[in-house]
Write a protein that holds these residues in place. Structure first.
Motif, PDB file in Angstrom:
ATOM      1  N   GLY A  21      -4.768   0.329  -7.467  1.00 31.39           N
ATOM      2  CA  GLY A  21      -4.786  -0.930  -6.484  1.00 31.39           C
ATOM      3  C   GLY A  21      -4.172  -0.368  -4.921  1.00 31.39           C
ATOM      4  O   GLY A  21      -5.049  -0.815  -4.093  1.00 31.39           O
ATOM      5  N   ILE A  22      -3.191   0.341  -5.291  1.00 33.51           N
ATOM      6  CA  ILE A  22      -2.510   0.699  -3.715  1.00 33.51           C
ATOM      7  C   ILE A  22      -3.653   1.723  -2.870  1.00 33.51           C
ATOM      8  O   ILE A  22      -3.549   1.647  -1.950  1.00 33.51           O
ATOM      9  N   ILE A  23      -3.905   2.444  -3.741  1.00 31.74           N
ATOM     10  CA  ILE A  23      -5.206   3.395  -3.111  1.00 31.74           C
ATOM     11  C   ILE A  23      -6.431   2.789  -2.693  1.00 31.74           C
ATOM     12  O   ILE A  23      -6.712   3.102  -1.334  1.00 31.74           O
ATOM     13  N   VAL A  24      -6.890   1.963  -3.389  1.00 27.81           N
ATOM     14  CA  VAL A  24      -8.030   1.169  -2.823  1.00 27.81           C
ATOM     15  C   VAL A  24      -7.800   0.258  -1.718  1.00 27.81           C
ATOM     16  O   VAL A  24      -8.309   0.186  -0.548  1.00 27.81           O
ATOM     17  N   GLY A  25      -6.540  -0.423  -1.902  1.00 31.73           N
ATOM     18  CA  GLY A  25      -6.046  -1.233  -0.579  1.00 31.73           C
ATOM     19  C   GLY A  25      -5.468  -0.272   0.597  1.00 31.73           C
ATOM     20  O   GLY A  25      -6.163  -0.911   1.706  1.00 31.73           O
ATOM     21  N   SER A  26      -5.337   0.658   0.525  1.00 36.87           N
ATOM     22  CA  SER A  26      -4.603   1.544   1.566  1.00 36.87           C
ATOM     23  C   SER A  26      -5.655   2.097   2.157  1.00 36.87           C
ATOM     24  O   SER A  26      -5.806   2.085   3.738  1.00 36.87           O
ATOM     25  N   PHE A  27      -6.674   2.650   1.565  1.00 37.25           N
ATOM     26  CA  PHE A  27      -7.989   3.259   2.096  1.00 37.25           C
ATOM     27  C   PHE A  27      -8.932   2.183   2.406  1.00 37.25           C
ATOM     28  O   PHE A  27      -9.951   2.619   3.492  1.00 37.25           O
ATOM     29  N   ALA A  28      -8.708   0.977   2.164  1.00 32.32           N
ATOM     30  CA  ALA A  28      -9.724  -0.067   2.884  1.00 32.32           C
ATOM     31  C   ALA A  28      -9.032  -0.317   4.386  1.00 32.32           C
ATOM     32  O   ALA A  28      -9.813  -0.322   5.166  1.00 32.32           O
ATOM     33  N   LEU A 126       7.757 -11.959  -3.460  1.00 27.82           N
ATOM     34  CA  LEU A 126       6.734 -11.197  -4.306  1.00 27.82           C
ATOM     35  C   LEU A 126       7.386  -9.897  -4.877  1.00 27.82           C
ATOM     36  O   LEU A 126       6.944  -9.707  -6.286  1.00 27.82           O
ATOM     37  N   ALA A 127       8.152  -9.182  -4.487  1.00 30.93           N
ATOM     38  CA  ALA A 127       8.688  -7.902  -4.895  1.00 30.93           C
ATOM     39  C   ALA A 127       9.715  -8.378  -6.254  1.00 30.93           C
ATOM     40  O   ALA A 127       9.404  -7.830  -7.274  1.00 30.93           O
ATOM     41  N   MET A 128      10.342  -9.534  -5.791  1.00 38.06           N
ATOM     42  CA  MET A 128      11.228  -9.751  -7.081  1.00 38.06           C
ATOM     43  C   MET A 128      10.443 -10.526  -8.079  1.00 38.06           C
ATOM     44  O   MET A 128      10.746 -10.153  -9.258  1.00 38.06           O
ATOM     45  N   LEU A 129       9.244 -11.098  -7.707  1.00 38.91           N
ATOM     46  CA  LEU A 129       8.356 -11.376  -9.051  1.00 38.91           C
ATOM     47  C   LEU A 129       7.840 -10.469  -9.846  1.00 38.91           C
ATOM     48  O   LEU A 129       7.671 -10.403 -10.777  1.00 38.91           O
ATOM     49  N   CYS A 130       7.336  -9.204  -9.091  1.00 42.66           N
ATOM     50  CA  CYS A 130       6.925  -8.227  -9.655  1.00 42.66           C
ATOM     51  C   CYS A 130       7.803  -7.677 -10.677  1.00 42.66           C
ATOM     52  O   CYS A 130       7.447  -7.289 -11.684  1.00 42.66           O
ATOM     53  N   ILE A 131       9.157  -7.516 -10.097  1.00 46.12           N
ATOM     54  CA  ILE A 131      10.047  -6.997 -11.146  1.00 46.12           C
ATOM     55  C   ILE A 131      10.389  -7.786 -12.181  1.00 46.12           C
ATOM     56  O   ILE A 131      10.497  -7.344 -13.666  1.00 46.12           O
ATOM     57  N   LEU A 132      10.457  -8.989 -12.108  1.00 44.19           N
ATOM     58  CA  LEU A 132      10.575 -10.023 -13.082  1.00 44.19           C
ATOM     59  C   LEU A 132       9.612 -10.080 -14.117  1.00 44.19           C
ATOM     60  O   LEU A 132       9.482 -10.171 -15.114  1.00 44.19           O
ATOM     61  N   PHE A 157      -1.233  -9.105 -10.257  1.00 46.47           N
ATOM     62  CA  PHE A 157      -0.332  -8.056  -9.906  1.00 46.47           C
ATOM     63  C   PHE A 157      -0.928  -6.642  -9.646  1.00 46.47           C
ATOM     64  O   PHE A 157      -0.766  -5.796  -8.410  1.00 46.47           O
ATOM     65  N   PHE A 158      -2.110  -6.282 -10.646  1.00 46.90           N
ATOM     66  CA  PHE A 158      -2.667  -5.095 -10.497  1.00 46.90           C
ATOM     67  C   PHE A 158      -3.809  -5.111  -9.386  1.00 46.90           C
ATOM     68  O   PHE A 158      -4.103  -4.331  -8.688  1.00 46.90           O
ATOM     69  N   GLY A 159      -4.232  -6.582  -9.244  1.00 50.39           N
ATOM     70  CA  GLY A 159      -5.542  -6.541  -8.253  1.00 50.39           C
ATOM     71  C   GLY A 159      -5.310  -7.156  -7.022  1.00 50.39           C
ATOM     72  O   GLY A 159      -4.778  -6.742  -6.258  1.00 50.39           O
ATOM     73  N   LEU A 160      -4.806  -8.569  -7.156  1.00 48.66           N
ATOM     74  CA  LEU A 160      -4.397  -9.250  -5.954  1.00 48.66           C
ATOM     75  C   LEU A 160      -3.090  -8.773  -5.088  1.00 48.66           C
ATOM     76  O   LEU A 160      -3.187  -8.405  -3.827  1.00 48.66           O
ATOM     77  N   VAL A 161      -2.209  -8.722  -5.888  1.00 44.85           N
ATOM     78  CA  VAL A 161      -0.841  -8.066  -5.204  1.00 44.85           C
ATOM     79  C   VAL A 161      -1.158  -6.676  -4.818  1.00 44.85           C
ATOM     80  O   VAL A 161      -0.918  -6.435  -3.536  1.00 44.85           O
ATOM     81  N   GLY A 162      -1.605  -6.022  -5.653  1.00 46.03           N
ATOM     82  CA  GLY A 162      -1.714  -4.375  -5.340  1.00 46.03           C
ATOM     83  C   GLY A 162      -2.688  -4.204  -4.180  1.00 46.03           C
ATOM     84  O   GLY A 162      -2.123  -3.683  -3.238  1.00 46.03           O
ATOM     85  N   VAL A 163      -3.791  -4.800  -4.258  1.00 45.69           N
ATOM     86  CA  VAL A 163      -4.880  -4.430  -3.160  1.00 45.69           C
ATOM     87  C   VAL A 163      -4.499  -5.340  -1.675  1.00 45.69           C
ATOM     88  O   VAL A 163      -4.508  -4.664  -0.754  1.00 45.69           O
ATOM     89  N   LEU A 164      -4.730  -6.513  -1.810  1.00 42.61           N
ATOM     90  CA  LEU A 164      -4.528  -7.352  -0.680  1.00 42.61           C
ATOM     91  C   LEU A 164      -3.093  -7.288  -0.345  1.00 42.61           C
ATOM     92  O   LEU A 164      -2.987  -7.341   1.066  1.00 42.61           O
ATOM     93  N   GLY A 165      -2.106  -7.320  -1.125  1.00 43.66           N
ATOM     94  CA  GLY A 165      -0.767  -7.233  -0.456  1.00 43.66           C
ATOM     95  C   GLY A 165      -0.456  -5.903   0.454  1.00 43.66           C
ATOM     96  O   GLY A 165      -0.016  -5.847   1.309  1.00 43.66           O
ATOM     97  N   VAL A 166      -1.156  -4.636  -0.229  1.00 41.81           N
ATOM     98  CA  VAL A 166      -0.653  -3.700   0.654  1.00 41.81           C
ATOM     99  C   VAL A 166      -1.616  -3.445   1.739  1.00 41.81           C
ATOM    100  O   VAL A 166      -1.243  -2.790   2.913  1.00 41.81           O
ATOM    101  N   LYS A 172      -1.269  -6.289   9.260  1.00 41.88           N
ATOM    102  CA  LYS A 172      -0.795  -7.191   9.379  1.00 41.88           C
ATOM    103  C   LYS A 172      -1.641  -8.603   9.546  1.00 41.88           C
ATOM    104  O   LYS A 172      -1.534  -9.550  10.227  1.00 41.88           O
ATOM    105  N   GLN A 173      -2.686  -8.519   8.642  1.00 42.20           N
ATOM    106  CA  GLN A 173      -3.749  -9.804   8.406  1.00 42.20           C
ATOM    107  C   GLN A 173      -4.059  -9.670   7.332  1.00 42.20           C
ATOM    108  O   GLN A 173      -4.304  -8.929   6.391  1.00 42.20           O
ATOM    109  N   PHE A 174      -4.826 -10.905   6.702  1.00 38.42           N
ATOM    110  CA  PHE A 174      -5.477 -11.204   5.493  1.00 38.42           C
ATOM    111  C   PHE A 174      -7.172 -11.031   5.968  1.00 38.42           C
ATOM    112  O   PHE A 174      -7.479 -11.734   6.861  1.00 38.42           O
TER     113      PHE A 174
END
Length: 298
Positions: A21-28, A126-132, A157-166, A172-174
């Motif tokens: 998810g991080i790779i996909v979001g980053s290179f998008a 979101l970070a705290m929720l990820c840990i929790l 967390f793997f899809g929405l937060v991982g891709v859209l979050g990063v 700086k936008q959605f």
């Protein structure tokens, strides 16, 4: 050696999936003209720490609840084998939670620079929720992995937060056209969990671990699994089409292997024989992300 036991407890084979998810979001974001090596590095590290944290906590929680017993299929867990004690695993879990925070905090500060303070605090939450979420999958009286919520949380967390979050940390936008990518990665991640639950559903039912597979039954889970794979494909295609990323269509090649995988799932009558299929889906997801990365430069 104790180090070898900790490495095994970290379950290295689960790490590529968590990075997808991080790779996909980053290179998008890169294809949109945004890039920051520091954000990428910190996001990758944070995700790795969170995945290892989840694996340690899962080992711990299942040991308390009796899910890791002689009937469980798959690699033997660290506590189950006696290689690591419960007390040691608690310490390991705390350390990984701290490591996650140590990389997540600078990631958020850098990624939300020049953005409203409300955005910064949203990411902190979101970070705290990820840990929790990583801890409470199996730990605690109301562990959501024992109440059929694992699939939903993995998708979030793997899809929405991982891709859209990063993606948002770079740009700086959605952007709604990224949702398909998040759905694609998220549903494939859920598919891996579903396979795991299909494989273990008999033992899970015996120890009162009520996963979706236990609730719906083994045969219905095959239909659900098929829909997850198809839904993922559709999600990727929609995002590529909306953005006119025609070269990125090359990243869909691993779905050829996933079609063969579905045929295997439908032919399977013995749940335990699904164990090798977990690796196939996890690596296919990772290869999709790598091919997407490569296509970003074409």
């Amino acid at each position: 050696m104790k180090l070898k036991s900790w490495i095994q407890a970290a379950r290295l084979r689960t790490l590529p999936l968590s990075l997808s998810g991080i790779i996909v979001g980053s290179f998008a974001a890169y294809q949109y003209g945004f890039w920051d090596a520091t954000i990428f590095s910190l996001a990758m590290l944070t995700t790795l720490f969170l995945q290892v944290l989840s694996n340690f906590a899962n080992d711990l929680g299942d040991s308390y609840k009796g899910a890791d017993n002689e009937h469980r299929v798959g690699p033997k867990r660290a506590i189950q084998s006696g290689a690591i004690s419960q007390k040691e695993m608690i310490i390991g879990t705390i350390i990984m939670a701290i490591c996650s925070l140590l990389t997540a905090i600078p990631l958020i500060i850098i990624g939300t620079a020049q953005m409203p303070a409300s955005v910064l605090w949203t990411y902190v939450v979101l970070a705290m929720l990820c840990i929790l979420a990583a801890i409470t999958y199996t730990v605690g009286k109301k562990a959501y992995g024992y109440n059929g919520m694992g699939d939903v949380m993995v998708f979030i967390f793997f899809g929405l937060v991982g891709v859209l979050g990063v993606f948002s940390l770079y740009t700086k936008q959605f952007d709604y056209s990224m949702v398909g990518l998040a759905i694609g990665v998220g549903l494939l991640s859920v598919a891996v969990l579903n396979l795991n639950n299909m494989r273990d559903h008999e033992n899970d039912k015996a120890v009162n671990k009520i996963t979706l597979v236990v609730s719906m039954g083994f045969n219905t889970a095959k239909i659900y699994h098929t829909l997850l794979i198809i839904g993922s494909f559709v999600g990727f295609v929609i995002s590529f089409w909306l953005n006119e990323w025609w070269f990125s269509m090359l990243s869909l090649l691993p779905f050829v292997l996933l079609i063969k995988h579905l045929a295997t799932v439908w032919q399977t009558k013995i749940p335990q024989s699904l164990d090798p299929e977990l690796k196939k889906v996890a690596l296919s997801t990772f290869f999709i992300s790598i091919l997407f990365l490569i296509s970003s430069f074409l």
